[in-house]
Structures are given as C-alpha cells and as structure tokens.
Scaffold this motif. Structure first.
Motif, PDB file in Angstrom:
ATOM      1  N   HIS A 226      -9.870   6.487 -15.087  1.00  0.00           N
ATOM      2  CA  HIS A 226     -11.228   5.945 -15.023  1.00  0.00           C
ATOM      3  C   HIS A 226     -12.224   7.007 -14.534  1.00  0.00           C
ATOM      4  O   HIS A 226     -13.363   7.073 -14.978  1.00  0.00           O
TER       5      HIS A 226
ATOM      6  N   ALA B  77      -2.090   1.084 -10.673  1.00  0.00           N
ATOM      7  CA  ALA B  77      -3.451   1.029 -10.127  1.00  0.00           C
ATOM      8  C   ALA B  77      -4.007   2.444  -9.949  1.00  0.00           C
ATOM      9  O   ALA B  77      -5.133   2.743 -10.364  1.00  0.00           O
TER      10      ALA B  77
ATOM     11  N   ARG C 244      -4.642   4.182 -13.346  1.00  0.00           N
ATOM     12  CA  ARG C 244      -5.870   3.685 -13.984  1.00  0.00           C
ATOM     13  C   ARG C 244      -7.116   4.231 -13.292  1.00  0.00           C
ATOM     14  O   ARG C 244      -8.112   4.566 -13.934  1.00  0.00           O
TER      15      ARG C 244
ATOM     16  N   GLY D 193     -13.660  -2.041  -7.395  1.00  0.00           N
ATOM     17  CA  GLY D 193     -14.360  -0.781  -7.664  1.00  0.00           C
ATOM     18  C   GLY D 193     -14.614   0.057  -6.421  1.00  0.00           C
ATOM     19  O   GLY D 193     -15.358   1.041  -6.458  1.00  0.00           O
TER      20      GLY D 193
ATOM     21  N   TRP E 239      -8.777  -4.431  -2.952  1.00  0.00           N
ATOM     22  CA  TRP E 239      -8.392  -3.857  -4.240  1.00  0.00           C
ATOM     23  C   TRP E 239      -9.174  -4.497  -5.396  1.00  0.00           C
ATOM     24  O   TRP E 239      -9.597  -5.652  -5.314  1.00  0.00           O
ATOM     25  N   GLN E 240      -9.316  -3.729  -6.437  1.00  0.00           N
ATOM     26  CA  GLN E 240      -9.884  -4.185  -7.722  1.00  0.00           C
ATOM     27  C   GLN E 240     -11.319  -4.701  -7.613  1.00  0.00           C
ATOM     28  O   GLN E 240     -11.704  -5.647  -8.259  1.00  0.00           O
TER      29      GLN E 240
ATOM     30  N   LEU F 189      -6.136   2.145   0.167  1.00  0.00           N
ATOM     31  CA  LEU F 189      -7.125   1.101   0.461  1.00  0.00           C
ATOM     32  C   LEU F 189      -6.404  -0.174   0.870  1.00  0.00           C
ATOM     33  O   LEU F 189      -5.373  -0.532   0.276  1.00  0.00           O
TER      34      LEU F 189
ATOM     35  N   TYR G  48      -5.525   9.056  -1.386  1.00  0.00           N
ATOM     36  CA  TYR G  48      -6.352   7.895  -1.030  1.00  0.00           C
ATOM     37  C   TYR G  48      -5.483   6.657  -0.892  1.00  0.00           C
ATOM     38  O   TYR G  48      -4.432   6.536  -1.521  1.00  0.00           O
TER      39      TYR G  48
ATOM     40  N   ASN H  63       2.955   3.714 -10.586  1.00  0.00           N
ATOM     41  CA  ASN H  63       1.769   3.271  -9.842  1.00  0.00           C
ATOM     42  C   ASN H  63       0.586   3.076 -10.792  1.00  0.00           C
ATOM     43  O   ASN H  63      -0.249   3.956 -10.995  1.00  0.00           O
TER      44      ASN H  63
ATOM     45  N   VAL I 158       0.836  -1.210   0.000  1.00  0.00           N
ATOM     46  CA  VAL I 158       0.000   0.000   0.000  1.00  0.00           C
ATOM     47  C   VAL I 158       0.871   1.260   0.000  1.00  0.00           C
ATOM     48  O   VAL I 158       0.577   2.233  -0.688  1.00  0.00           O
TER      49      VAL I 158
ATOM     50  N   MET J 149     -12.514   2.030  -4.517  1.00  0.00           N
ATOM     51  CA  MET J 149     -11.995   3.396  -4.484  1.00  0.00           C
ATOM     52  C   MET J 149     -12.673   4.262  -5.541  1.00  0.00           C
ATOM     53  O   MET J 149     -12.911   5.449  -5.314  1.00  0.00           O
ATOM     54  N   SER J 150     -13.033   3.690  -6.684  1.00  0.00           N
ATOM     55  CA  SER J 150     -13.790   4.477  -7.676  1.00  0.00           C
ATOM     56  C   SER J 150     -15.087   4.980  -7.037  1.00  0.00           C
ATOM     57  O   SER J 150     -15.463   6.148  -7.192  1.00  0.00           O
TER      58      SER J 150
HETATM   59  C1  LIG Z   1      -4.913   2.858  -6.084  1.00  0.00           C
HETATM   60  C2  LIG Z   1      -5.974   2.087  -5.310  1.00  0.00           C
HETATM   61  C3  LIG Z   1      -6.619   3.012  -4.295  1.00  0.00           C
HETATM   62  C4  LIG Z   1      -7.039   1.579  -6.300  1.00  0.00           C
HETATM   63  O1  LIG Z   1      -8.200   1.173  -5.580  1.00  0.00           O
HETATM   64  P1  LIG Z   1      -9.212   0.073  -6.162  1.00  0.00           P
HETATM   65  O2  LIG Z   1     -10.450   0.122  -5.320  1.00  0.00           O
HETATM   66  O3  LIG Z   1      -8.515  -1.222  -6.292  1.00  0.00           O
HETATM   67  O4  LIG Z   1      -9.535   0.652  -7.627  1.00  0.00           O
HETATM   68  P2  LIG Z   1     -10.828   0.281  -8.479  1.00  0.00           P
HETATM   69  O5  LIG Z   1     -11.200  -1.156  -8.211  1.00  0.00           O
HETATM   70  O6  LIG Z   1     -11.866   1.310  -8.240  1.00  0.00           O
HETATM   71  O7  LIG Z   1     -10.238   0.359  -9.944  1.00  0.00           O
HETATM   72  C5  LIG Z   1     -10.138   1.530 -10.704  1.00  0.00           C
HETATM   73  C6  LIG Z   1      -9.410   1.234 -12.006  1.00  0.00           C
HETATM   74  O8  LIG Z   1      -8.057   0.906 -11.733  1.00  0.00           O
HETATM   75  C7  LIG Z   1      -7.728  -0.401 -12.231  1.00  0.00           C
HETATM   76  N1  LIG Z   1      -6.843  -1.042 -11.264  1.00  0.00           N
HETATM   77  C8  LIG Z   1      -7.009  -1.121  -9.921  1.00  0.00           C
HETATM   78  N2  LIG Z   1      -5.984  -1.783  -9.370  1.00  0.00           N
HETATM   79  C9  LIG Z   1      -5.155  -2.128 -10.383  1.00  0.00           C
HETATM   80  C10 LIG Z   1      -3.924  -2.839 -10.445  1.00  0.00           C
HETATM   81  N3  LIG Z   1      -3.347  -3.317  -9.335  1.00  0.00           N
HETATM   82  N4  LIG Z   1      -3.338  -2.992 -11.641  1.00  0.00           N
HETATM   83  C11 LIG Z   1      -3.903  -2.512 -12.767  1.00  0.00           C
HETATM   84  N5  LIG Z   1      -5.082  -1.829 -12.767  1.00  0.00           N
HETATM   85  C12 LIG Z   1      -5.688  -1.647 -11.599  1.00  0.00           C
HETATM   86  C13 LIG Z   1      -9.065  -1.093 -12.297  1.00  0.00           C
HETATM   87  O9  LIG Z   1      -9.025  -2.157 -13.223  1.00  0.00           O
HETATM   88  C14 LIG Z   1      -9.926   0.036 -12.780  1.00  0.00           C
HETATM   89  O10 LIG Z   1      -9.620   0.312 -14.129  1.00  0.00           O
HETATM   90  P3  LIG Z   1     -10.682   0.222 -15.319  1.00  0.00           P
HETATM   91  O11 LIG Z   1     -11.620   1.349 -15.102  1.00  0.00           O
HETATM   92  O12 LIG Z   1      -9.820   0.393 -16.493  1.00  0.00           O
HETATM   93  O13 LIG Z   1     -11.315  -1.122 -15.149  1.00  0.00           O
HETATM   94  C15 LIG Z   1      -5.365   0.856  -4.567  1.00  0.00           C
HETATM   95  O14 LIG Z   1      -4.670   0.061  -5.499  1.00  0.00           O
HETATM   96  C16 LIG Z   1      -4.389   1.251  -3.462  1.00  0.00           C
HETATM   97  O15 LIG Z   1      -4.776   1.524  -2.340  1.00  0.00           O
HETATM   98  N6  LIG Z   1      -3.078   1.280  -3.792  1.00  0.00           N
HETATM   99  C17 LIG Z   1      -2.038   1.605  -2.813  1.00  0.00           C
HETATM  100  C18 LIG Z   1      -2.088   3.041  -2.338  1.00  0.00           C
HETATM  101  C19 LIG Z   1      -1.923   4.042  -3.457  1.00  0.00           C
HETATM  102  O16 LIG Z   1      -1.230   3.785  -4.428  1.00  0.00           O
HETATM  103  N7  LIG Z   1      -2.560   5.209  -3.318  1.00  0.00           N
HETATM  104  C20 LIG Z   1      -2.483   6.268  -4.306  1.00  0.00           C
HETATM  105  C21 LIG Z   1      -1.215   7.042  -4.203  1.00  0.00           C
HETATM  106  S1  LIG Z   1      -1.152   8.249  -5.537  1.00  0.00           S
END
Ligand SMILES: CC(C)(COP(=O)(O)OP(=O)(O)OC[C@H]1O[C@@H](n2cnc3c(N)ncnc32)[C@H](O)[C@@H]1OP(=O)(O)O)[C@@H](O)C(=O)NCCC(=O)NCCS
Length: 193
Positions: A159, A152, A155, A120, A117-118, A112, A110, A150, A45, A122-123
C-alpha cells in the motif's frame, strides 16, 4: 526530492516529534511501559517475528530503555505512536532499526495495538516516518522485512509503495518451525514520483 539543506540533516539531537492528521509520533518514556506491554504482551501482535509475547511489564520497560539507549548512541530511532488529543497513551511503535550512512539506507519496523488495526493508523504513521527518512535523513533506500504469512504487514508495505525483492527461505526459527521472510524496499526515486 531535492537534497536536504545540510544544516537540516538529522543528527540525533532533540527528539524529532512528528504529527499527522490523527497522530503524534513522540519519544518513548519509561512511563509508557504499561502501554508498550499492552502491545507486546498480545500474541496476535508478536506472533510474526518480534519474539514471544511479553509476560511482564518489566520487559516493556527494558525495551523502552534499549530504544532510548539506541537513540543516544545514534543508531536507532523509534517513535511511540499516540492518538492526538486523547491521553496520548502509546498505541504503537514505528521507526528505524538501523541506519547505514554510507549507503544511505535504513530499515523500518512497526507494531500497533490490536484495537487500532485496520483504520489506516499505521499507513498514516509510516508515511510520516518515511517522509522523515527521505528528507531529514537523506535516505536513498528504506528496507523492511516481513514474514510471508503476515498478510496485514505485507498489504501495508505494498500500500505504501514498497517493492518485494525476494524471499529468504527458512530465515528464522520460532515456535518449533522455520519461517520464510520477504524483503521489501522503497527507493527515493520511486517515492518522489
Ligand atoms: C501490520 C500492522 C501494523 C498494520 O497496521 P494497520 O494500521 O492495521 O494497517 P492499515 O489500516 O494502515 O492498513 C494498511 C493496508 O493493510 C491492510 N490490512 C491491515 N490489516 C490487515 C489484515 N489483518 N488482514 C488483511 N489486510 C490487512 C489494509 O486493508 C490496508 O490495505 P489496502 O491498502 O489494500 O486497503 C498491524 O496489523 C500490526 O501491528 N500487526 C502486528 C505486528 C506486525 O506484524 N508488525 C510488522 C512486522 S513485519
């Protein structure tokens, strides 16, 4: 979007709990320290841009206290994210790191817990946060920055309609190297479309 009724403009009075289909976004309390520690104690994270992973629950308690102090000062608004129904344990955090009133712009951050994760989550949470920013805070621009590696977070921002605005090369130093940061923003006029 119309201008908000001025009486409805957010003023850091009562904490603004938000609800979505699956989530409650609520004020963080010191009791949430174990939940916050579970998030910030996980290297997966924290690896991009939130400093080293926590090693002790006291660090989570200090973070919560600083978020609560920021709220009282009126310059930081961060929600704890919990699943509706369940035990309301905090599984993530999201909110505004600063709010520049004259320019009507604020920056979001943000994170999570990995188990969620993945799906939806955080969206869904950020849609509520962004909606709050454009309506109750009357923002014109919401900014975010994200380490180029980064995927995730990149994306997630795309998104949600954020536009990439450029890269700050070698912006910060962590784990023995420099990292590039990509800037994103979502404008009010783009959001209302
Ligand atoms: C970034 C983060 C908050 C995403 O939360 P999440 O709830 O998993 O995201 P969602 O499920 O809402 O996905 C949103 C989009 O990201 C994509 N996505 C999410 N995690 C992904 C991953 N690990 N690899 C590739 N794509 C990813 C989803 O497929 C979706 O894309 P789409 O619209 O093209 O389908 C989570 O991965 C996290 O907490 N990461 C660590 C902390 C961090 O990086 N914070 C941000 C610092 S800038």
């Amino acid at each position: 979007l119309g201008e908000p009724y001025l009486t409805d403009l957010f003023d850091f009075g009562e904490f603004p709990t938000l609800t979505t289909k699956r989530l409650i976004l609520r004020e963080l309390a010191l009791d949430d320290a174990p939940g916050v520690f579970a998030i910030r104690g996980d290297y997966q994270v924290t690896r991009y841009n939130t400093g080293p992973a926590y090693t002790h629950v006291d660090q989570a308690r200090r973070l919560i206290q600083s978020i609560r102090d920021g709220y009282v000062r009126g310059d930081e608004l961060r929600w704890g994210i919990a699943l509706k129904g369940a035990d309301q344990r905090v599984i993530g955090m999201a909110g505004f790191n600063y709010w520049h009133r004259t320019d009507r712009r604020a920056s979001i951050g943000y994170d999570l817990a990995r188990a969620h994760w993945q799906q939806g989550i955080m969206s869904e949470a950020l849609r509520a946060v962004i909606d709050f920013g454009f309506t109750r805070m009357n923002l014109n621009r919401i900014e975010a920055d994200c380490t180029v590696e980064n995927e995730a977070s990149t994306r997630l921002l795309l998104h949600l309609g954020f536009q990439p605005e450029g890269i700050q090369r070698e912006q910060y130093f962590e784990e023995g190297r420099f990292w590039d940061l990509r800037l994103f923003a979502l404008l009010r006029r783009e959001y209302s479309r």
